[in-house]
Design an enzyme around this catalytic site. Structure first.
Site: not given
Length: 180
Positions: A133-134, A149, A168, A137, A144, A171
């Site tokens: 996740h990070e 996702c 997803c 970014h 999202c 993304c």
């Protein structure tokens, strides 16, 4: 095309925590998503990052600190201490696409934090999702709306558990070609 490299810092404050199992998870996760990890070892968190009022660490200060130390394209800090950013009570992690840096706190990802018995599989899953996740970014993705996702916003550990470790379709399309 060359693969992206990432400096990995294991951060501590008062005493060095040995990230034995977590370090394996971090390197495995980075390699799975095509990022070459460079272990930079154990680094002491600067004192100014600690808020004695909140009894937490300011993720922004820590992120800037590791970004300044980094020699790779991306920097990733892993820590066991609780972090916050801005007016949020806590965050699981924080990232900056301009600094190409992120920090993940393992503090609230461990099932033992919530009074549950140790569950290695669940803990590993949470750590993996938050790292991906990070890094998403860092590579320019925003949150999202699709709850499955990996880029969906996690306001609680239940949100982390609900999402998958995958981007997803939208993304994944956005991140393609955004490699540093």
């Amino acid at each position: 095309m060359d693969r992206t490299t990432c400096d990995v810092f294991f951060l501590y404050f008062d005493k060095i925590y040995r990230f034995e199992r977590e370090s394996l998870w971090v390197f495995q996760t980075l390699e799975e998503i095509g990022i070459i990890p460079n272990e930079r070892g154990y680094i002491k968190i600067p004192h100014q990052a600690f808020s004695s009022i909140r009894r937490q660490f300011n993720g922004g200060i820590i992120m800037k600190f590791i970004s300044d130390l980094s020699k790779s394209e991306i920097s990733l800090g892993i820590m066991k201490e609780d972090i916050y950013f801005g007016n949020m009570n806590f965050v699981f992690g924080i990232a900056s696409p301009t600094a190409l840096s992120c920090v993940v706190s393992l503090y609230r990802l461990d099932p033992e934090f919530y009074g549950f018995p140790q569950d290695e599989e669940l803990y590993f899953s949470r750590v993996q999702k938050e790292i991906i996740h990070e890094l998403g970014h860092v590579l320019g993705l925003l949150h999202c709306e699709k709850t499955s996702c990996v880029m969906s916003f996690s306001n609680s550990i239940y949100d982390v558990d609900r999402k998958t470790k995958f981007f997803c379709e939208n993304c994944a399309r956005l991140i393609k070609g955004k490699r540093v």
